[in-house]
Design a protein around this motif. Sequence first.
Motif, PDB file in Angstrom:
ATOM      1  N   ILE A   1      50.834  54.204  41.994  1.00 23.81           N
ATOM      2  CA  ILE A   1      49.610  54.673  41.865  1.00 23.81           C
ATOM      3  C   ILE A   1      48.808  53.285  41.469  1.00 23.81           C
ATOM      4  CG2 ILE A   1      47.840  56.032  40.444  1.00 23.81           C
ATOM      5  CD1 ILE A   1      50.633  57.705  39.896  1.00 23.81           C
ATOM      6  N   LEU A   2      47.760  53.243  42.074  1.00 21.63           N
ATOM      7  CA  LEU A   2      46.907  51.822  41.622  1.00 21.63           C
ATOM      8  C   LEU A   2      45.902  52.321  40.500  1.00 21.63           C
ATOM      9  CD1 LEU A   2      46.225  48.876  41.890  1.00 21.63           C
ATOM     10  CD2 LEU A   2      44.638  49.583  43.701  1.00 21.63           C
ATOM     11  N   ILE A   3      45.861  51.585  39.535  1.00 27.12           N
ATOM     12  CA  ILE A   3      44.995  52.346  38.331  1.00 27.12           C
ATOM     13  C   ILE A   3      43.751  51.207  38.113  1.00 27.12           C
ATOM     14  CG2 ILE A   3      44.782  52.797  35.896  1.00 27.12           C
ATOM     15  CD1 ILE A   3      46.644  54.521  37.462  1.00 27.12           C
ATOM     16  N   HIS A   4      42.663  51.760  38.201  1.00 26.51           N
ATOM     17  CA  HIS A   4      41.463  50.768  37.607  1.00 26.51           C
ATOM     18  C   HIS A   4      41.105  51.269  36.305  1.00 26.51           C
ATOM     19  CE1 HIS A   4      37.370  49.626  37.298  1.00 26.51           C
ATOM     20  NE2 HIS A   4      37.666  48.265  37.681  1.00 26.51           N
ATOM     21  N   ARG A   5      40.900  50.269  35.406  1.00 23.39           N
ATOM     22  CA  ARG A   5      40.671  50.648  33.971  1.00 23.39           C
ATOM     23  C   ARG A   5      39.512  49.675  33.744  1.00 23.39           C
ATOM     24  NH1 ARG A   5      42.965  52.808  29.219  1.00 23.39           N
ATOM     25  NH2 ARG A   5      44.806  53.314  30.601  1.00 23.39           N
ATOM     26  N   GLY A   6      38.300  50.503  33.296  1.00 26.02           N
ATOM     27  CA  GLY A   6      37.111  49.605  33.002  1.00 26.02           C
ATOM     28  C   GLY A   6      35.822  50.294  33.786  1.00 26.02           C
ATOM     29  N   SER A   7      34.837  49.599  34.282  1.00 23.77           N
ATOM     30  CA  SER A   7      33.812  50.256  34.628  1.00 23.77           C
ATOM     31  C   SER A   7      33.573  49.635  35.925  1.00 23.77           C
ATOM     32  CB  SER A   7      32.372  49.931  33.604  1.00 23.77           C
ATOM     33  OG  SER A   7      32.029  48.471  33.698  1.00 23.77           O
ATOM     34  N   SER A   8      32.371  50.028  36.441  1.00 22.98           N
ATOM     35  CA  SER A   8      32.144  49.526  37.847  1.00 22.98           C
ATOM     36  C   SER A   8      31.645  48.023  37.703  1.00 22.98           C
ATOM     37  CB  SER A   8      31.096  50.331  38.718  1.00 22.98           C
ATOM     38  OG  SER A   8      30.060  50.289  37.871  1.00 22.98           O
ATOM     39  N   MET A   9      31.214  47.511  36.625  1.00 23.76           N
ATOM     40  CA  MET A   9      30.701  46.124  36.424  1.00 23.76           C
ATOM     41  C   MET A   9      32.199  45.078  36.027  1.00 23.76           C
ATOM     42  SD  MET A   9      27.756  46.403  37.469  1.00 23.76           S
ATOM     43  CE  MET A   9      27.111  44.777  36.944  1.00 23.76           C
ATOM     44  N   ALA A  10      33.146  45.674  35.507  1.00 21.43           N
ATOM     45  CA  ALA A  10      33.925  44.985  35.162  1.00 21.43           C
ATOM     46  C   ALA A  10      35.544  45.812  34.895  1.00 21.43           C
ATOM     47  CB  ALA A  10      33.819  44.007  33.893  1.00 21.43           C
ATOM     48  N   GLY A  11      36.364  45.451  34.802  1.00 20.82           N
ATOM     49  CA  GLY A  11      37.675  45.991  34.626  1.00 20.82           C
ATOM     50  C   GLY A  11      38.984  45.150  35.135  1.00 20.82           C
ATOM     51  N   HIS A  12      40.037  46.024  35.112  1.00 25.68           N
ATOM     52  CA  HIS A  12      41.266  45.329  35.433  1.00 25.68           C
ATOM     53  C   HIS A  12      42.190  46.455  36.182  1.00 25.68           C
ATOM     54  CE1 HIS A  12      44.998  43.211  34.558  1.00 25.68           C
ATOM     55  NE2 HIS A  12      45.586  44.399  34.204  1.00 25.68           N
ATOM     56  N   TYR A  13      42.864  45.895  37.273  1.00 21.88           N
ATOM     57  CA  TYR A  13      43.761  46.815  37.983  1.00 21.88           C
ATOM     58  C   TYR A  13      45.172  46.491  37.634  1.00 21.88           C
ATOM     59  CZ  TYR A  13      40.035  47.514  41.202  1.00 21.88           C
ATOM     60  OH  TYR A  13      38.671  47.661  41.733  1.00 21.88           O
ATOM     61  N   TYR A  14      45.953  47.646  37.771  1.00 25.05           N
ATOM     62  CA  TYR A  14      47.340  47.623  37.507  1.00 25.05           C
ATOM     63  C   TYR A  14      47.985  48.754  38.255  1.00 25.05           C
ATOM     64  CZ  TYR A  14      46.539  50.937  33.581  1.00 25.05           C
ATOM     65  OH  TYR A  14      46.122  51.919  32.938  1.00 25.05           O
ATOM     66  N   ALA A  15      49.208  48.924  38.388  1.00 24.75           N
ATOM     67  CA  ALA A  15      50.193  49.818  39.246  1.00 24.75           C
ATOM     68  C   ALA A  15      51.189  50.426  38.588  1.00 24.75           C
ATOM     69  CB  ALA A  15      50.544  49.050  40.505  1.00 24.75           C
ATOM     70  N   TYR A  16      51.278  51.594  38.731  1.00 24.04           N
ATOM     71  CA  TYR A  16      52.644  52.581  38.654  1.00 24.04           C
ATOM     72  C   TYR A  16      53.228  52.580  39.609  1.00 24.04           C
ATOM     73  CZ  TYR A  16      49.951  54.369  34.335  1.00 24.04           C
ATOM     74  OH  TYR A  16      49.150  54.340  33.197  1.00 24.04           O
TER      75      TYR A  16
END
Length: 88
Positions: free
Chosen positions: A6-21
């Motif tokens: 599962i690829l996760i995006h945390r933040g908003s459409s303007m800025a954020g961070h990706y990580y994976a489970y």
Amino acid sequence: YELYSILIHRGSSMAGHYYAYIRSFETGRWYEFNDSSVSEISSAEIEKAFGDDDRSSYWNRGANAYMLMYRRLDPVRNMPTVPPTEIS
């Protein structure tokens, strides 16, 4: 088919961070791969990825599954590990 990442995006459409489970093929346990950190996570964390309503801070906004990856179950083609002879 089984869910294995599962690829996760945390933040908003303007800025954020990706990580994976990512689920281990050998043990079935789930792990969070976040930059240089890898840690085992609970099934509750996996469930949060599918609609966490905690929007109390900037980084919790939009912290949901972005992409799901499945693999077809086939005992002949799915190897739990890659033999060293297959790595180049």
